[in-house]
Scaffold this active site. Structure first.
Site, short mmCIF file in Angstrom:
data_model
loop_
_atom_site.label_atom_id
_atom_site.label_comp_id
_atom_site.label_asym_id
_atom_site.label_seq_id
_atom_site.Cartn_x
_atom_site.Cartn_y
_atom_site.Cartn_z
N LYS A 77 59.51 -8.51 43.43
CA LYS A 77 59.76 -8.21 42.01
C LYS A 77 60.08 -9.49 41.24
O LYS A 77 59.59 -9.70 40.13
CB LYS A 77 60.92 -7.21 41.88
CG LYS A 77 60.52 -5.81 42.31
CD LYS A 77 61.71 -4.87 42.50
CE LYS A 77 61.23 -3.54 43.08
NZ LYS A 77 62.31 -2.62 43.42
N GLN A 133 68.70 -2.32 43.22
CA GLN A 133 67.82 -2.00 44.34
C GLN A 133 68.46 -0.94 45.25
O GLN A 133 69.59 -1.10 45.69
CB GLN A 133 67.52 -3.29 45.15
CG GLN A 133 66.55 -3.10 46.28
CD GLN A 133 65.14 -2.72 45.81
OE1 GLN A 133 64.62 -3.28 44.86
NE2 GLN A 133 64.53 -1.76 46.49
N ASP A 173 64.43 1.21 35.68
CA ASP A 173 63.95 2.11 36.73
C ASP A 173 63.87 3.55 36.23
O ASP A 173 63.32 4.41 36.92
CB ASP A 173 64.89 2.05 37.95
CG ASP A 173 64.30 1.23 39.08
OD1 ASP A 173 63.06 1.07 39.13
OD2 ASP A 173 65.08 0.74 39.93
#
Ligand code: NAD
Length: 301
Positions: free
Chosen positions: A54, A98, A121
């Site tokens: 990422k 994460q 997200d």
């Protein structure tokens, strides 16, 4: 012989990233540097690889990334403090936490602590609720990537029957919400669905997000179906470790009109949409700040 299209996720992701790069350049011209904060708690090897990818992709498209690596023994309170400081930092536009987190951390509290405007997200309940109401929100990256692939492959999705296999908060449920927004008729199957094959065989579009290697073979598929395989499963193949999807690719090829491979299908789209969401978040925050300062000006004069 059945003809089929291989849906190339790498090429599609590259197209999305070209547009993201252009949007980043336009923001930079206005002195806005889009920035993504990535938080990794603990040393999970797969998470470390995901985070590295990422960050690399962010650098490639000109997004500034700031990495926060926390030790496994980090408490929920310490994590919440970091999230609060990133929420308050105007130079940060996106916050990615994460997953999975170490078991002792309250995952829901941590996700809910992220400012919904920086929730790239799309896991905050504000964004989850907005998505199910059909509002323009930051939507989860993997299902957004799947929808893009479907639109590119099928064109108009209106009236198509889509079957989503899996009902997780990360993939299955938001996927169903996005397909409803695209005017599909949507069926969601899960571990308690009786006779899932029979229902799946009625589908024009199948999205497999189960986490079971090669569960879905030709017997689950209607001839001409379009299949998006979200699954990423590591298997031992004659002593060789390799990745396979939830779909038995070779068997499915005998039935489908189009299908994503694993790897090289949905995976690259997830990162591309993370970058897209970060730029959208930067743009939204900039516009909100501008309207605020305009409102202040009006109140002064
Ligand atoms: P999950 O374990 O949270 O959910 C799996 C779902 O599958 C559950 O809702 C369960 O009810 C359903 N299920 C289980 N067995 C079933 C069966 N026999 N028939 C029908 N439904 C069944 O998993 P997840 O987080 O949604 O991930 C699913 C898969 O997608 C995993 O392989 C994961 O690694 C992969 N994934 C890939 C990406 C990507 O970027 N490509 C992103 C997220 C997840």
């Amino acid at each position: 012989m059945n003809t089929h299209t291989l849906i190339d996720g790498k090429a599609a992701a590259a197209r999305v990233l070209v547009q993201v790069r252009k949007d980043v350049d336009r923001l930079r011209e206005q002195a806005i540097q889009p920035a993504l904060a990535v938080i990794l708690v603990g040393g999970d090897p797969a998470s470390q690889v995901y985070v590295r990818n990422k960050i690399l992709r962010a650098e490639e498209v000109g997004i500034r990334s700031v990495e926060h690596r926390l030790t496994t023994d980090t408490s929920t309170e310490q994590l919440l403090n970091l999230i609060a400081s990133l929420n308050a930092d105007r130079s940060i536009h996106g916050i990615l936490l994460q997953l999975p987190l170490p078991a002792h951390i309250d995952e829901l509290r941590a996700l809910q602590a992220i400012d919904p405007d920086k929730d790239v997200d799309g896991f905050h309940s504000e964004n989850v609720g907005g998505l199910s109401q059909g509002r323009a929100v930051l939507a989860p990256c993997t299902p957004s990537g799947c929808l893009y692939l479907l639109e590119q492959t099928c064109g108009d999705l209106r009236g198509k029957h889509a079957v989503v296999i899996g009902r997780s908060n990360i993939v299955g449920k938001p996927m169903a919400a996005l397909l409803l927004q695209a005017d599909c008729s949507v069926t969601v199957l899960h571990s308690r669905s009786p006779n899932p094959q029979a229902l799946c065989r009625q589908a024009d579009i199948v999205i497999a997000a189960v986490g079971r290697p090669r569960l879905i073979d030709a017997s689950w598929l209607k001839p001409g179906a379009v299949v998006i395989d979200v699954g990423i499963n590591r298997i031992d193949d004659d002593g060789r470790s390799r990745l396979v999807g939830d779909v038995d690719f070779d068997s499915a090829l005998t039935q489908v009109a189009a299908i994503t491979p694993v790897p090289g299908g949905v995976g690259p789209m997830t990162i591309a949409f993370l970058m897209k969401n970060t730029v959208t978040a930067a743009l939204n925050q900039h516009q909100a700040q501008r309207s605020q300062s305009e409102a202040v000006c009006h109140s002064i004069y």
